[in-house]
Design a protein around this motif. Structure first.
Motif, mmCIF file in Angstrom:
data_model
loop_
_atom_site.group_PDB
_atom_site.id
_atom_site.type_symbol
_atom_site.label_atom_id
_atom_site.label_comp_id
_atom_site.label_asym_id
_atom_site.label_seq_id
_atom_site.Cartn_x
_atom_site.Cartn_y
_atom_site.Cartn_z
ATOM 1 N N LEU A 109 113.292 -22.227 102.640
ATOM 2 C CA LEU A 109 114.086 -21.910 103.842
ATOM 3 C C LEU A 109 113.801 -23.046 104.751
ATOM 4 C CD1 LEU A 109 113.749 -18.081 104.258
ATOM 5 C CD2 LEU A 109 115.488 -19.503 103.026
ATOM 6 N N LEU A 110 115.048 -23.465 105.622
ATOM 7 C CA LEU A 110 114.835 -24.608 106.702
ATOM 8 C C LEU A 110 115.627 -23.867 107.827
ATOM 9 C CD1 LEU A 110 116.013 -27.707 104.878
ATOM 10 C CD2 LEU A 110 113.751 -27.099 105.382
ATOM 11 N N LYS A 111 114.951 -24.067 108.985
ATOM 12 C CA LYS A 111 115.292 -23.926 110.067
ATOM 13 C C LYS A 111 114.706 -24.678 111.380
ATOM 14 C CE LYS A 111 115.938 -19.815 113.191
ATOM 15 N NZ LYS A 111 115.710 -18.341 113.403
ATOM 16 N N SER A 112 115.613 -25.260 112.152
ATOM 17 C CA SER A 112 115.132 -26.046 113.202
ATOM 18 C C SER A 112 114.159 -27.137 112.729
ATOM 19 C CB SER A 112 114.724 -25.173 114.342
ATOM 20 O OG SER A 112 115.868 -24.373 114.954
ATOM 21 N N GLY A 113 114.073 -27.740 111.560
ATOM 22 C CA GLY A 113 113.289 -28.729 111.302
ATOM 23 C C GLY A 113 112.018 -28.192 110.762
ATOM 24 N N SER A 114 112.019 -26.981 110.735
ATOM 25 C CA SER A 114 110.462 -26.346 110.279
ATOM 26 C C SER A 114 111.187 -25.733 108.610
ATOM 27 C CB SER A 114 109.946 -25.319 110.874
ATOM 28 O OG SER A 114 110.891 -24.189 110.968
ATOM 29 N N GLN A 115 109.938 -25.662 107.751
ATOM 30 C CA GLN A 115 110.071 -25.242 106.503
ATOM 31 C C GLN A 115 109.390 -23.921 106.212
ATOM 32 O OE1 GLN A 115 108.588 -27.781 103.541
ATOM 33 N NE2 GLN A 115 110.386 -27.844 102.225
ATOM 34 N N LYS A 116 110.089 -22.790 105.628
ATOM 35 C CA LYS A 116 109.377 -21.568 105.308
ATOM 36 C C LYS A 116 109.476 -21.323 103.841
ATOM 37 C CE LYS A 116 109.267 -16.813 106.690
ATOM 38 N NZ LYS A 116 109.718 -15.863 107.458
ATOM 39 N N ARG A 117 108.593 -21.057 102.925
ATOM 40 C CA ARG A 117 108.624 -20.901 101.564
ATOM 41 C C ARG A 117 108.301 -19.362 101.475
ATOM 42 N NH1 ARG A 117 108.124 -24.255 96.955
ATOM 43 N NH2 ARG A 117 107.798 -26.049 98.512
ATOM 44 N N LEU A 118 109.212 -18.800 100.724
ATOM 45 C CA LEU A 118 108.989 -17.345 100.478
ATOM 46 C C LEU A 118 108.624 -17.030 98.779
ATOM 47 C CD1 LEU A 118 112.065 -15.369 102.557
ATOM 48 C CD2 LEU A 118 109.580 -15.455 102.809
ATOM 49 N N TYR A 119 108.032 -16.376 98.578
ATOM 50 C CA TYR A 119 107.570 -16.085 97.000
ATOM 51 C C TYR A 119 107.929 -14.863 96.702
ATOM 52 C CZ TYR A 119 104.689 -20.094 97.151
ATOM 53 O OH TYR A 119 104.129 -21.516 97.471
ATOM 54 N N VAL A 120 108.248 -14.216 95.527
ATOM 55 C CA VAL A 120 108.898 -13.168 94.938
ATOM 56 C C VAL A 120 107.751 -12.146 95.235
ATOM 57 C CG1 VAL A 120 109.687 -11.862 93.009
ATOM 58 C CG2 VAL A 120 110.009 -14.233 93.069
ATOM 59 N N TYR A 121 108.172 -11.001 96.149
ATOM 60 C CA TYR A 121 107.217 -9.894 96.467
ATOM 61 C C TYR A 121 105.987 -10.303 97.135
ATOM 62 C CZ TYR A 121 110.454 -6.694 93.824
ATOM 63 O OH TYR A 121 111.643 -6.282 93.595
ATOM 64 N N GLU A 122 106.163 -11.187 97.824
ATOM 65 C CA GLU A 122 104.932 -11.672 98.943
ATOM 66 C C GLU A 122 104.812 -10.713 99.789
ATOM 67 O OE1 GLU A 122 103.812 -15.747 101.367
ATOM 68 O OE2 GLU A 122 106.058 -15.296 100.855
ATOM 69 N N LYS A 123 103.459 -10.310 100.226
ATOM 70 C CA LYS A 123 103.398 -9.533 101.127
ATOM 71 C C LYS A 123 103.123 -10.097 102.549
ATOM 72 C CE LYS A 123 102.514 -5.454 98.645
ATOM 73 N NZ LYS A 123 103.008 -4.429 98.904
#
Length: 110
Positions: A96-110
């Motif tokens: 995911l991208l928002k305001s130049g920052s990147q976020k990675r989500l994994y399946v069923y991540e806690k």
């Protein structure tokens, strides 16, 4: 009394019972149905999720296009969810991208 029984009333009764069977069958829940709707709208617009905390519940490959199940909603590449744009959909995570920052989500991540 049993001799007064008319076969035509039996036939009418059986026809009534058989005609009502499909109505009863419509109310039975199919446990194999997914809990979300996998059909995309014609315009490609996806409803936004209301939760601020996003969770990736799964990745779906439909007709060669990967889609992400996030917070109970189906999203595709380029969709914006809570201000985050989906830039990549991989086999077990999304980026995911928002305001130049990147976020990675994994399946069923806690």
């Amino acid at each position: 009394m049993l001799l007064d029984f008319k076969p035509s009333s039996l036939i009418v009764g059986l026809c009534f019972i058989l005609a009502s069977m499909p109505i009863l069958a419509d109310k039975i829940h199919d446990p194999t149905l997914p809990k979300i709707n996998l059909n995309l709208p014609d315009n490609g617009a996806m409803p936004a999720t209301s939760n601020e905390n996003l969770s990736l519940q799964g990745i779906v490959n439909k007709k060669g296009t990967k889609m992400a199940i996030m917070s109970g909603q189906l999203h595709q590449l380029g969709d914006v969810v809570n201000g985050f744009k989906i830039s990549q959909i991989n086999n077990n995570n999304i980026v995911l991208l928002k305001s130049g920052s990147q976020k990675r989500l994994y399946v069923y991540e806690k």
